[in-house]
Design an enzyme around this catalytic site. Structure first.
Site, mmCIF file in Angstrom:
data_model
loop_
_atom_site.group_PDB
_atom_site.id
_atom_site.type_symbol
_atom_site.label_atom_id
_atom_site.label_comp_id
_atom_site.label_asym_id
_atom_site.label_seq_id
_atom_site.Cartn_x
_atom_site.Cartn_y
_atom_site.Cartn_z
ATOM 1 N N ASN A 39 0.872 -1.180 0.000
ATOM 2 C CA ASN A 39 0.000 0.000 0.000
ATOM 3 C C ASN A 39 0.905 1.224 0.000
ATOM 4 O O ASN A 39 2.112 1.118 0.228
ATOM 5 C CB ASN A 39 -0.940 -0.006 1.211
ATOM 6 C CG ASN A 39 -0.189 -0.161 2.503
ATOM 7 O OD1 ASN A 39 0.591 0.696 2.888
ATOM 8 N ND2 ASN A 39 -0.393 -1.279 3.190
ATOM 9 N N VAL B 249 -0.323 -10.673 0.562
ATOM 10 C CA VAL B 249 1.058 -10.990 0.210
ATOM 11 C C VAL B 249 2.022 -10.017 0.896
ATOM 12 O O VAL B 249 3.145 -10.392 1.255
ATOM 13 C CB VAL B 249 1.232 -11.017 -1.332
ATOM 14 C CG1 VAL B 249 1.136 -9.640 -1.946
ATOM 15 C CG2 VAL B 249 2.511 -11.724 -1.716
ATOM 16 N N ASP B 250 1.589 -8.788 1.122
ATOM 17 C CA ASP B 250 2.401 -7.785 1.832
ATOM 18 C C ASP B 250 2.731 -8.287 3.241
ATOM 19 O O ASP B 250 3.901 -8.278 3.671
ATOM 20 C CB ASP B 250 1.588 -6.483 1.887
ATOM 21 C CG ASP B 250 2.389 -5.269 2.307
ATOM 22 O OD1 ASP B 250 3.619 -5.377 2.417
ATOM 23 O OD2 ASP B 250 1.770 -4.214 2.529
ATOM 24 N N SER C 288 -3.127 -6.446 -6.978
ATOM 25 C CA SER C 288 -4.506 -5.907 -6.952
ATOM 26 C C SER C 288 -5.608 -6.963 -7.054
ATOM 27 O O SER C 288 -6.793 -6.613 -7.069
ATOM 28 C CB SER C 288 -4.734 -4.836 -8.039
ATOM 29 O OG SER C 288 -4.029 -3.658 -7.735
ATOM 30 N N GLY D 129 -6.395 -9.175 -4.849
ATOM 31 C CA GLY D 129 -6.890 -9.590 -3.535
ATOM 32 C C GLY D 129 -7.735 -8.508 -2.914
ATOM 33 O O GLY D 129 -8.813 -8.172 -3.413
ATOM 34 N N VAL D 130 -7.218 -7.904 -1.842
ATOM 35 C CA VAL D 130 -7.934 -6.854 -1.114
ATOM 36 C C VAL D 130 -8.367 -5.719 -2.044
ATOM 37 O O VAL D 130 -9.430 -5.120 -1.858
ATOM 38 C CB VAL D 130 -7.024 -6.303 0.014
ATOM 39 C CG1 VAL D 130 -7.641 -5.096 0.695
ATOM 40 C CG2 VAL D 130 -6.748 -7.387 1.047
HETATM 41 N N1 AR6 Z 1 2.354 -15.603 -2.248
HETATM 42 C C1 AR6 Z 1 1.778 -15.313 -3.445
HETATM 43 N N2 AR6 Z 1 0.575 -14.707 -3.547
HETATM 44 C C2 AR6 Z 1 -0.070 -14.367 -2.403
HETATM 45 C C3 AR6 Z 1 0.470 -14.636 -1.112
HETATM 46 C C4 AR6 Z 1 1.738 -15.283 -1.064
HETATM 47 N N3 AR6 Z 1 2.335 -15.576 0.098
HETATM 48 N N4 AR6 Z 1 -0.417 -14.195 -0.178
HETATM 49 C C5 AR6 Z 1 -1.481 -13.675 -0.851
HETATM 50 N N5 AR6 Z 1 -1.278 -13.797 -2.188
HETATM 51 P P1 AR6 Z 1 -3.332 -8.919 -1.854
HETATM 52 P P2 AR6 Z 1 -3.749 -6.397 -3.339
HETATM 53 C C6 AR6 Z 1 -2.130 -13.379 -3.313
HETATM 54 O O1 AR6 Z 1 -4.611 -8.710 -1.116
HETATM 55 O O2 AR6 Z 1 -5.054 -6.873 -3.866
HETATM 56 C C7 AR6 Z 1 -2.364 -5.559 1.622
HETATM 57 O O3 AR6 Z 1 -2.945 -5.421 2.891
HETATM 58 C C8 AR6 Z 1 -3.610 -13.161 -3.050
HETATM 59 O O4 AR6 Z 1 -4.311 -14.396 -2.938
HETATM 60 O O5 AR6 Z 1 -2.159 -9.391 -1.107
HETATM 61 O O6 AR6 Z 1 -2.800 -5.707 -4.276
HETATM 62 C C9 AR6 Z 1 -1.508 -4.379 1.239
HETATM 63 O O7 AR6 Z 1 -0.891 -3.800 2.371
HETATM 64 C C10 AR6 Z 1 -4.005 -12.380 -4.301
HETATM 65 O O8 AR6 Z 1 -4.200 -13.271 -5.412
HETATM 66 O O9 AR6 Z 1 -2.874 -7.558 -2.640
HETATM 67 C C11 AR6 Z 1 -2.479 -3.456 0.599
HETATM 68 O O10 AR6 Z 1 -3.162 -2.688 1.568
HETATM 69 C C12 AR6 Z 1 -2.740 -11.546 -4.583
HETATM 70 O O11 AR6 Z 1 -1.687 -12.127 -3.799
HETATM 71 C C13 AR6 Z 1 -3.455 -4.373 -0.080
HETATM 72 O O12 AR6 Z 1 -3.417 -5.590 0.651
HETATM 73 C C14 AR6 Z 1 -2.870 -10.080 -4.198
HETATM 74 O O13 AR6 Z 1 -3.672 -9.945 -3.035
HETATM 75 C C15 AR6 Z 1 -3.051 -4.681 -1.514
HETATM 76 O O14 AR6 Z 1 -4.084 -5.431 -2.112
#
Ligand code: AR6
Length: 170
Positions: A23, A32-33, A121, A123-124
């Site tokens: 973020n 993932v963050d 992008s 996920g959340v």
């Molecule tokens: N390895 C690979 N992919 C993953 C992992 C992992 N360990 N964990 C989750 N994913 P998101 P965004 C996938 O929500 O939508 C955070 O709080 C997940 O299933 O991580 O860009 C940040 O601080 C999904 O397919 O990222 C921001 O506030 C993908 O990674 C916000 O979320 C992205 O999901 C960013 O949201």
């Protein structure tokens, strides 16, 4: 440049650079963050704080990317990028393409030759995984640089991985 898609946990990848779907505050978070910060250890947050203080007082803009070290991860660098948040009306595909393009440019700047991307992008931040796959693959394929040898999309869950594989095979 070789481009591949695998299902897995990006934190265990032994590539030169891992891209973080961060973020703009660069303060860690969920998804993932959170996984990357947990695996890298506290030095990652310290570096992010320093970067913010030095260069990004108002936060990292959507579509921008910046590199830090990788703490205890096997990778050498974490490249933090901020994807567009659909829930905030950020629906412009160019913003998401910019995340992939700027991350590749930053990888080139630091000398990373192998790089792993999550589905930024998808996920959340609420983007459809198929759309993320289309934008990601198109942007990486059309990238003009030749310094990066391998781009590996590392996807959480079979459905997301399938979208990327299908897009790559198309
Ligand atoms: N390895 C690979 N992919 C993953 C992992 C992992 N360990 N964990 C989750 N994913 P998101 P965004 C996938 O929500 O939508 C955070 O709080 C997940 O299933 O991580 O860009 C940040 O601080 C999904 O397919 O990222 C921001 O506030 C993908 O990674 C916000 O979320 C992205 O999901 C960013 O949201």
């Amino acid at each position: 440049m070789r481009i591949e898609a695998v299902e897995g946990d990006i934190t265990t990848e032994s590539v030169d650079a891992i891209v973080n779907a961060a973020n703009s505050q660069l303060m860690g978070g969920g998804g993932v963050d959170g996984a990357i910060h947990a695996a890298a250890g506290p030095t990652l947050l310290h570096e992010c704080r320093r970067l913010r203080a030095a260069r990004w007082h108002d936060g990292l803009p959507v579509g921008e990317a910046v590199a830090t070290g990788a703490g205890e991860l096997e990778a050498q660098w974490v490249i933090h990028t901020v994807g567009p948040n659909r829930h905030r009306g950020q629906t412009d595909p160019d913003l998401l393409a910019s995340c992939f393009r700027r991350s590749l440019e930053v990888a080139e700047e630091v000398g990373a030759r192998t790089i792993a991307f999550p589905a930024i992008s998808a996920g959340v931040y609420g983007w459809d995984a198929a759309e993320v796959a289309a934008i990601a693959v198109d942007t990486v394929r059309s990238h003009p640089g030749h310094e990066v040898d391998l781009v590996r999309f590392v996807l959480f869950g079979a459905p997301v991985a399938q979208h990327f594989r299908e897009t790559l095979g198309a």
